[in-house]
Design a protein around this motif. Structure first.
Motif, PDB file in Angstrom:
ATOM      1  N   ASN A 166       1.049  -1.427   0.190  1.00 47.30           N
ATOM      2  CA  ASN A 166      -0.108  -0.464   0.247  1.00 47.30           C
ATOM      3  C   ASN A 166       0.457   1.415   0.606  1.00 47.30           C
ATOM      4  N   ARG A 167       1.451   1.672  -1.292  1.00 44.51           N
ATOM      5  CA  ARG A 167       2.833   2.911  -1.075  1.00 44.51           C
ATOM      6  C   ARG A 167       1.940   4.069  -0.893  1.00 44.51           C
ATOM      7  N   LYS A 168       0.215   4.056  -1.235  1.00 38.65           N
ATOM      8  CA  LYS A 168       0.330   5.245  -1.330  1.00 38.65           C
ATOM      9  C   LYS A 168      -0.402   5.793   0.728  1.00 38.65           C
ATOM     10  N   ALA A 169      -0.480   4.852   0.851  1.00 39.33           N
ATOM     11  CA  ALA A 169      -0.680   4.969   2.323  1.00 39.33           C
ATOM     12  C   ALA A 169       0.845   5.539   3.294  1.00 39.33           C
ATOM     13  N   ILE A 170       1.668   4.463   2.781  1.00 43.14           N
ATOM     14  CA  ILE A 170       2.772   4.130   3.325  1.00 43.14           C
ATOM     15  C   ILE A 170       3.136   6.157   3.135  1.00 43.14           C
ATOM     16  N   ALA A 171       2.935   6.138   1.768  1.00 44.58           N
ATOM     17  CA  ALA A 171       3.977   7.976   1.474  1.00 44.58           C
ATOM     18  C   ALA A 171       3.008   8.966   2.311  1.00 44.58           C
ATOM     19  N   LEU A 172       1.547   8.771   2.733  1.00 49.04           N
ATOM     20  CA  LEU A 172       1.307   9.407   3.852  1.00 49.04           C
ATOM     21  C   LEU A 172       1.129   9.529   4.683  1.00 49.04           C
ATOM     22  N   TYR A 173       1.361   8.170   5.226  1.00 46.96           N
ATOM     23  CA  TYR A 173       2.150   8.233   6.689  1.00 46.96           C
ATOM     24  C   TYR A 173       3.218   8.963   6.581  1.00 46.96           C
ATOM     25  N   GLU A 174       4.316   8.919   5.776  1.00 51.39           N
ATOM     26  CA  GLU A 174       5.656   9.499   6.063  1.00 51.39           C
ATOM     27  C   GLU A 174       5.405  10.835   5.999  1.00 51.39           C
ATOM     28  N   LYS A 175       4.655  10.987   5.695  1.00 51.00           N
ATOM     29  CA  LYS A 175       4.634  12.868   5.297  1.00 51.00           C
ATOM     30  C   LYS A 175       3.674  13.351   6.281  1.00 51.00           C
ATOM     31  N   GLU A 176       3.177  12.161   7.054  1.00 56.61           N
ATOM     32  CA  GLU A 176       2.292  12.430   8.862  1.00 56.61           C
ATOM     33  C   GLU A 176       3.460  12.827   9.950  1.00 56.61           C
ATOM     34  N   ASP A 177       4.800  12.116   9.535  1.00 55.58           N
ATOM     35  CA  ASP A 177       5.254  11.901  10.394  1.00 55.58           C
ATOM     36  C   ASP A 177       6.622  10.722  10.853  1.00 55.58           C
TER      37      ASP A 177
END
Length: 160
Positions: free
Chosen positions: A122-133
């Motif tokens: 789930n690359r989209k979710a992982i990218a979101l989580y990374e953006k949110e620290d």
């Protein structure tokens, strides 16, 4: 009890969201969204557990329509994001980010860390989580069921 966050928010794309806690009458609607958003949805009993337990399910509505939800719990100084979903018709509009912020607000006075698991695919979710620290703290082998077996989960955390 998880603290009550602000009851509304506006996404980056301008959608007005109203938040409220899950009510028993919401179960059929939330199950419809859950089944539309996940290949292996939660059981109804998992949402029913949110009605009286330490875990809480916050609904996000736009113009009276359920567009997403987030389930969080806390204990022992840690918190966990158990489920976060956005209706497929409303994805990529900033609702997931708003729900993630809501989860943090719900538990930040009760915990030092917020943990979550996410499918490694789930690359989209992982990218979101990374953006949110959020940052990676490990993996859980064969954690999620798939059509052909199992998939690993990425374990992520965020300092609160």
């Amino acid at each position: 009890m998880i603290n009550s966050p602000a009851l509304s928010d506006v996404t980056d794309s301008g959608l007005y969201l109203h938040y409220r806690l899950l009510d028993e009458s919401d179960i059929p609607q939330i199950m419809t969204l859950e089944r539309s958003a996940h290949s292996h949805p939660w059981r109804q009993s998992s949402f029913e557990d949110c009605l009286n337990g330490r875990q809480k399910c916050w609904l996000a509505e736009h113009k009276g329509v359920l567009v997403g939800y987030v389930v969080v719990t806390h204990g022992g100084g840690d918190a966990e994001l158990l489920n976060i979903s956005v209706s497929p018709a409303f994805q990529r509009k900033g609702i997931g980010r708003c729900l993630l912020k809501l989860a943090v607000e719900c538990v930040k006075e009760k915990a030092d860390m917020l943990f979550l698991e996410v499918r490694v695919s789930n690359r989209k979710a992982i990218a979101l989580y990374e953006k949110e620290d959020f940052f990676e703290v490990g993996q859980r082998k064969n954690y999620y069921p798939t059509v052909n077996g199992h998939e690993d989960a990425l374990l992520m955390a965020r300092q609160l």
